[in-house]
Design a protein around this motif. Structure first.
Motif, PDB file in Angstrom:
ATOM      1  N   ALA A 143      68.085  25.946  34.326  1.00 14.49           N
ATOM      2  CA  ALA A 143      67.473  25.177  35.019  1.00 14.49           C
ATOM      3  C   ALA A 143      66.920  25.947  36.288  1.00 14.49           C
ATOM      4  N   VAL A 144      67.397  27.144  36.726  1.00 16.51           N
ATOM      5  CA  VAL A 144      66.840  27.805  37.705  1.00 16.51           C
ATOM      6  C   VAL A 144      65.129  27.968  37.371  1.00 16.51           C
ATOM      7  N   GLY A 145      64.856  28.285  36.239  1.00 20.07           N
ATOM      8  CA  GLY A 145      63.439  28.495  35.583  1.00 20.07           C
ATOM      9  C   GLY A 145      62.860  26.943  35.932  1.00 20.07           C
ATOM     10  N   THR A 150      49.534  25.118  30.315  1.00 21.62           N
ATOM     11  CA  THR A 150      50.561  26.006  30.153  1.00 21.62           C
ATOM     12  C   THR A 150      51.712  25.974  30.661  1.00 21.62           C
ATOM     13  N   LEU A 151      51.733  25.696  32.175  1.00 24.25           N
ATOM     14  CA  LEU A 151      52.973  25.492  32.925  1.00 24.25           C
ATOM     15  C   LEU A 151      53.774  24.291  32.407  1.00 24.25           C
ATOM     16  N   ILE A 152      53.124  23.187  32.202  1.00 23.47           N
ATOM     17  CA  ILE A 152      53.698  22.037  31.530  1.00 23.47           C
ATOM     18  C   ILE A 152      54.683  22.280  30.232  1.00 23.47           C
ATOM     19  N   ALA A 212      59.704  26.266  38.248  1.00 20.37           N
ATOM     20  CA  ALA A 212      58.402  25.943  37.566  1.00 20.37           C
ATOM     21  C   ALA A 212      57.820  24.757  38.184  1.00 20.37           C
ATOM     22  N   ILE A 213      58.900  23.720  38.702  1.00 14.05           N
ATOM     23  CA  ILE A 213      58.298  22.434  39.284  1.00 14.05           C
ATOM     24  C   ILE A 213      57.541  22.749  40.642  1.00 14.05           C
ATOM     25  N   PHE A 214      58.312  23.718  41.414  1.00 12.31           N
ATOM     26  CA  PHE A 214      57.595  24.080  42.895  1.00 12.31           C
ATOM     27  C   PHE A 214      56.394  24.689  42.567  1.00 12.31           C
ATOM     28  N   VAL A 215      56.112  25.625  41.706  1.00 11.56           N
ATOM     29  CA  VAL A 215      54.944  26.200  41.250  1.00 11.56           C
ATOM     30  C   VAL A 215      53.703  24.974  40.952  1.00 11.56           C
ATOM     31  N   PHE A 216      54.272  24.153  40.164  1.00  6.43           N
ATOM     32  CA  PHE A 216      53.392  23.276  39.895  1.00  6.43           C
ATOM     33  C   PHE A 216      52.840  22.404  40.950  1.00  6.43           C
ATOM     34  N   VAL A 217      53.626  22.007  41.806  1.00  5.15           N
ATOM     35  CA  VAL A 217      53.128  21.279  43.119  1.00  5.15           C
ATOM     36  C   VAL A 217      52.230  22.209  43.845  1.00  5.15           C
ATOM     37  N   VAL A 251      53.738  32.977  37.924  1.00  2.40           N
ATOM     38  CA  VAL A 251      54.277  33.320  36.196  1.00  2.40           C
ATOM     39  C   VAL A 251      54.742  34.318  35.832  1.00  2.40           C
ATOM     40  N   TRP A 252      54.582  35.393  36.703  1.00  2.89           N
ATOM     41  CA  TRP A 252      55.293  36.612  36.367  1.00  2.89           C
ATOM     42  C   TRP A 252      56.780  36.378  36.614  1.00  2.89           C
ATOM     43  N   ILE A 253      56.987  36.036  37.637  1.00  2.00           N
ATOM     44  CA  ILE A 253      58.304  35.541  38.128  1.00  2.00           C
ATOM     45  C   ILE A 253      59.208  34.971  36.873  1.00  2.00           C
ATOM     46  N   LEU A 254      58.447  34.016  36.618  1.00  3.66           N
ATOM     47  CA  LEU A 254      59.023  32.909  35.517  1.00  3.66           C
ATOM     48  C   LEU A 254      59.403  33.913  34.099  1.00  3.66           C
ATOM     49  N   ASP A 255      58.284  34.721  33.695  1.00  4.09           N
ATOM     50  CA  ASP A 255      58.650  35.462  32.705  1.00  4.09           C
ATOM     51  C   ASP A 255      59.768  36.530  32.884  1.00  4.09           C
ATOM     52  N   GLY A 256      59.917  36.927  33.955  1.00  2.00           N
ATOM     53  CA  GLY A 256      60.761  38.222  33.983  1.00  2.00           C
ATOM     54  C   GLY A 256      62.157  37.235  34.167  1.00  2.00           C
TER      55      GLY A 256
END
Length: 597
Positions: free
Chosen positions: A196-198, A103-105, A202-207, A37-42
């Motif tokens: 699209a990078v985010g 929250t990820l969705i 996020a899709i990878f993290v969800f899996v 999640v922190w990578i996504l925020d950054g």
């Protein structure tokens, strides 16, 4: 707390079982699935900062001014604060796992929607929703991580995970170098594809995250002891199979009153009446790091471009180097937070970064050494500051009771970010816009002062939490001391309820006990931490009561008198020998072989 939400009393060794686990693939799954999640925020913050200029240009496909871009940044922070408060409360009520998926969705949908922005109002809306998803992630994810990671490494893992924000920041800066290159992509397409990078991350993290279980600590507090036992049992079985070693028996138990819900008023009362010094500490730590970080982050490009003449296309390179230094801090210093200790390391990182920030202000004001010396001192400053900033999240998640953990993170994040995260950028931005080096240097000194206050607060109010059980740092609100009177009352009730069956099993060899075990299990066949009498007693009771939950069995067999960890060790041994098993619903039953016998 009101009685209408009370479910019952349970004695459990789940926390001790989780804290004794060796590091394994399961923990890597937690780190990757939740810590990202922190990578996504950054990525998000840096991405918008880098594409902002492009979105104000003619031909970008969206008509926005520089002021509106700044407003979008404030709206993102507002969304994160609101999301943290709303989802933080829901996380403590409905569980960590359910909320960190929701929250990820939300983040994923909002990020995809950002790429289709066509006007300022629409961009504001999707940025608010993106921020809400990220803010909610902080509450759900940080609480789950601390409850699943062993106590002995909790500090360094938390710091590295929180510091991974800067990997996202570096990645955001690097990707925009490609997406904003008009020789590769048109103006109106490049900035959209950057988001699209985010989305892909996020899709990878969800899996990965779908395989992370609910926090067993949350489960047993909320009346789902059987599920907590099943989750921990599956984790233990996986680790034993991976390491080919038998895990040692846990040595601690805790007794709690299980609850369905705990009111918001009760949670706030705990934070500010039961732990007022801890509340002050967390506020000061969060405001300090939010002030310095947001003030610098949102204005660093302007500093390099306006005062050192660095070309706008080159600024991302400086941001990448600065971001990597921020990540290096928690990685290199993180282990000392578990060895030297929280209090000395947090105060050192806050006060140390404040001292270096004063040096930075002097070098900047005197215009010595150019942009590379400025960057070098900035790197040293934030190498220290990043460890302190990450430790602020670690501190909040450790020093408040389990039932309030997610909301405490949300509350202090929201207040600290709203205060420091808004005032910092406004102060730095106004002084940078003046073009006066002395005013900008003063802003650095003010930031240093706020960070120094955080270090002093840690010295005065800091909590020695390194290597300690979460339940020892802050006793759960629902925890009960099994005092003599309560124990006698419970035992009397058990004796009355079981009088028609047989006397309670007592630990130890069965030759002279009040309970004569079946002779099929010898004490020589089981590990030294449990006796054959205890194992056979488990088998015998399961045969009579099946299917039965471990909580019901623990109460029926009188295992309260056995001593810490012996009951669960005996259950695991009976399962290992093939006499009993867990059903799909987590209840205990005898095997077909044992039933036939």
């Amino acid at each position: 707390m009101s009685k209408d939400v009370e479910l019952g009393t349970v004695s459990t060794d789940v926390p001790a079982r989780l804290d004794r686990l060796p590091w394994a693939r399961f923990h890597w799954m937690v780190v990757v699935g939740l810590g990202s999640v922190w990578i996504l925020d950054g990525l998000e913050v840096t991405m918008v900062g880098n594409v902002a200029a492009r979105m104000t240009e003619e031909g970008s496909g969206i008509d926005m001014t520089a002021g509106q871009i700044g407003m979008a940044g404030a709206i993102y922070v507002l969304g994160a604060c609101v999301g943290a408060i709303v989802f933080g409360q829901l996380t403590d009520r409905f569980g960590r796992r359910k909320l960190f998926l929701i929250t990820l969705i939300l983040y994923l949908v909002a990020t995809v929607a950002t790429a289709f922005s066509f006007s300022a109002w629409y961009f504001f809306l999707v940025r608010f929703l993106t921020g809400a998803g990220i803010g909610g992630e902080y509450a759900a994810v940080n609480s789950a991580i601390d409850e699943l990671i062993p106590a002995r490494v909790r500090g360094r893992i938390d710091l590295i995970i929180n510091g991974s924000y800067w990997l996202g920041a570096a990645g955001g800066a690097a990707t925009t170098l490609f997406f904003l290159n008009t020789d590769i992509l048109p103006k109106m397409i490049g900035w959209r594809l950057a988001f699209a990078v985010g989305m892909l991350l996020a899709i990878f993290v969800f899996v990965v995250r779908k395989n992370v279980p609910e926090s067993p600590r949350w489960l047993f507090i909320h009346g789902r002891q059987d599920e907590a036992e099943r989750v921990v049992g599956e984790i233990e079985n996986g680790i034993e199979a991976e390491t080919a070693q038998t895990l040692p028996a846990p040595d601690k138990t805790i007794t709690v009153r299980q609850r369905k819900t705990i009111s918001f008023v009760e949670i706030m009362r705990v934070a500010f009446k039961l732990y007022p010094k801890r509340a002050v500490l967390c506020l000061v730590l969060f405001v300090g790091q939010a002030f310095l970080y947001n003030g610098i982050t949102f204005n660093l490009g302007t500093l390099f471009n306006g005062f050192y003449g660095v070309a706008a296309t080159t600024v991302p390179i400086f941001i990448i180097l600065w971001s990597l230094s921020n990540f290096a801090g928690p990685v290199i210093l993180g282990r000392f937070f578990d060895t030297i200790g929280r209090k000395p390391m947090i105060s050192f990182s806050y006060i140390g970064s404040a001292v270096v920030a004063v040096v930075l202000a002097g070098v900047f004001n005197a215009d010595i050494g150019g942009e590379w010396l400025f960057l070098l001192i900035l790197v040293v400053c934030f190498f220290l500051a990043s460890s302190g900033a990450s430790a602020a999240y670690l501190t909040v998640s450790e020093i408040f009771p389990m039932e309030t953990r997610a909301l405490a993170i949300a509350f202090f994040y929201a207040i600290g970010t709203a205060a420091g995260g808004i005032v910092g950028p406004l102060l730095f931005g106004g002084m940078i816009e003046s073009g006066d080096r002395s005013l900008v240097a003063m802003a650095f000194c003010i930031g240093a002062g706020v960070m120094a206050l955080g270090g002093v607060a840690e010295l005065i109010f800091g909590v020695k939490a390194e290597g300690a059980d979460l339940e020892a740092i802050a006793r759960p609100l629902t925890a009960e001391d099994a005092d003599e009177e309560t124990e006698e009352t419970a035992e009397a009730g058990e004796r009355d309820a079981d009088q028609s069956r047989r006397q309670k099993l007592r630990p130890g060899p069965g030759s002279a006990g009040v309970y004569a075990p079946w002779p099929s299990v010898s004490s020589r066949d089981v590990p030294p931490e449990v006796s054959g009498n205890e194992v056979q007693g488990i088998i015998d009771y399961v045969r009579d009561m099946q299917p039965v939950s471990e909580t019901e069995l623990h109460r029926a067999i009188g295992a309260r008198r056995w001593g810490p960890g012996r009951f669960h060790s005996a259950v695991r041994e009976a399962i290992r020998q093939g006499h009993i098993r867990r059903s799909r619903r987590g209840r205990l039953e005898t095997t077909d072989r044992e039933s036939e016998a």
